[in-house]
Scaffold this active site. Structure first.
Site, short mmCIF file in Angstrom:
data_model
loop_
_atom_site.label_atom_id
_atom_site.label_comp_id
_atom_site.label_asym_id
_atom_site.label_seq_id
_atom_site.Cartn_x
_atom_site.Cartn_y
_atom_site.Cartn_z
N GLU A 49 1.03 -0.95 0.04
CA GLU A 49 0.26 0.17 -0.01
C GLU A 49 0.82 1.26 0.21
O GLU A 49 1.76 1.40 0.87
CB GLU A 49 -0.67 0.11 1.38
CG GLU A 49 -2.07 0.25 1.12
CD GLU A 49 -2.61 0.27 2.58
OE1 GLU A 49 -2.95 -0.93 3.51
OE2 GLU A 49 -3.00 1.38 3.47
N ASP A 60 -4.30 9.82 10.00
CA ASP A 60 -2.80 9.54 10.10
C ASP A 60 -2.37 10.00 11.82
O ASP A 60 -2.35 11.31 12.03
CB ASP A 60 -1.96 10.16 9.15
CG ASP A 60 -2.26 9.59 7.71
OD1 ASP A 60 -3.27 8.62 7.74
OD2 ASP A 60 -1.86 10.02 6.73
O1 LIG Z 1 -0.13 2.61 10.81
P1 LIG Z 1 -0.85 1.23 11.47
O2 LIG Z 1 -1.57 1.65 12.69
O3 LIG Z 1 -0.26 0.30 11.30
O4 LIG Z 1 -2.16 1.25 10.32
C1 LIG Z 1 -2.09 1.21 8.94
C2 LIG Z 1 -2.34 2.50 8.16
O5 LIG Z 1 -1.34 3.41 8.60
C3 LIG Z 1 -2.71 2.54 6.88
O6 LIG Z 1 -3.24 1.59 6.10
C4 LIG Z 1 -3.07 4.08 6.64
C5 LIG Z 1 -2.34 5.25 6.35
N1 LIG Z 1 -3.06 6.40 6.35
C6 LIG Z 1 -4.45 5.88 6.49
C7 LIG Z 1 -5.68 6.60 6.68
C8 LIG Z 1 -6.67 5.94 6.70
C9 LIG Z 1 -6.83 4.63 6.87
C10 LIG Z 1 -5.78 3.79 6.73
C11 LIG Z 1 -4.42 4.61 6.57
#
Ligand SMILES: O=P(O)(O)OC[C@@H](O)[C@@H](O)c1c[nH]c2ccccc12
Length: 270
Positions: A49, A60
């Site tokens: 991703e 974020d």
């Molecule tokens: O950082 P984490 O807690 O591992 O979670 C994934 C996430 O960061 C990624 O999928 C993501 C980055 N920005 C986002 C905004 C909304 C939803 C999801 C996201």
């Protein structure tokens, strides 16, 4: 068949779950991102991703916000990201999902964006600030271009919303494990399991879980209940700590293989 469907199907055939690695495109530079994607794949990531840096993110947490700042400082733009993706496509077939806020798409133009992204070799889109109810036009453009539009569900989603998202989402469904920001701590695993089961009742689309998955133990636990495990902040912390090291790619790779190994062999991590 598109790359996302093919990957989830291939993994299912082996009884494996997908490890989905989230990194910010352009952090610390786009050349690094290109090498990181290839390194992540070698280390066991099944899907990448790619975040598109944005100055006003909504969900974020600080780790990802700082990654976006580094990426913007290195001159990253959506066009440059697509050029980098096109370069990657000469080297790998790993599914690539762009995570971008709607503003960026709007500024580029929906139709041109979907066409250029698909042509570069992007497989799917996540637009976290776009409510499903308003996604009609983009969904049509994405479908025309052959891009999967991936929708999010949260612990607070109603049954009606679950059904609607289950129907609309392509590639996979992104289940957000907690109400809060990225990088928060994963706590209520029972709740994640219950909600994944509820979503599963209304769809055959793979369900991936993200937010707060930070350790091999977390990854193994989520892999036991979902089809895909999404890890962002924990990987980006490694990138931030080693951004100047010549060993950046191998260091991040070592961490990512520890996540994948735990998913393959949960007994080994307890
Ligand atoms: O950082 P984490 O807690 O591992 O979670 C994934 C996430 O960061 C990624 O999928 C993501 C980055 N920005 C986002 C905004 C909304 C939803 C999801 C996201």
């Amino acid at each position: 068949m598109n790359r996302l469907d093919a990957t989830f199907q291939r993994l299912k055939g082996k009884g494996e779950k997908a490890l989905i690695a989230y990194i910010m495109a352009g952090d610390p530079s786009l050349q690094d991102t290109e090498q990181l994607v290839l390194g992540l794949e070698r280390s066991g990531a099944d899907v990448i991703e790619l975040g598109v840096p944005f100055s006003d993110p909504i969900a974020d947490g600080p780790v990802i916000q700082q990654a976006a700042e580094r990426a913007l400082r290195s001159g990253t733009s959506l066009r440059r990201i697509l050029t980098m993706v096109a370069g990657l496509r000469r080297q790998t077939q790993i599914p690539l999902v762009l995570m971008t806020y709607y503003n960026t798409i709007h500024a580029y133009g929906e139709q041109g964006f979907c066409r250029d992204a698909a042509q570069a070799g992007v497989d799917g889109l996540i637009v976290p600030d776009m409510p499903m109810e308003e996604s009609g036009p983009l969904k049509d453009r994405a479908e025309e271009a052959g891009l999967d539009l991936i929708f999010l569900l949260a612990p607070t989603s109603t049954p009606a919303r679950r059904a609607a998202v289950a129907k609309a989402s392509k590639g996979f469904i992104y289940y957000v494990s907690l109400t809060g920001i990225t990088g928060a701590k994963l706590t209520d695993l029972g709740n994640v399991e219950d909600n994944v089961k509820r979503i599963r009742k209304v769809t055959r689309v793979p369900i991936s879980v993200g937010f707060g998955v930070a350790t091999p133990e977390d990854a193994a636990r989520i892999a036991a209940v979902a089809d895909g495990v999404i890890v962002g902040s924990a990987i980006i912390k490694q990138i931030a700590a080693h951004q100047q090291d010549p060993s950046l790619v191998t260091t991040v790779g070592t961490f990512v293989s520890s996540l994948k190994q735990a998913m393959l062999n949960p007994a080994a991590v307890g």
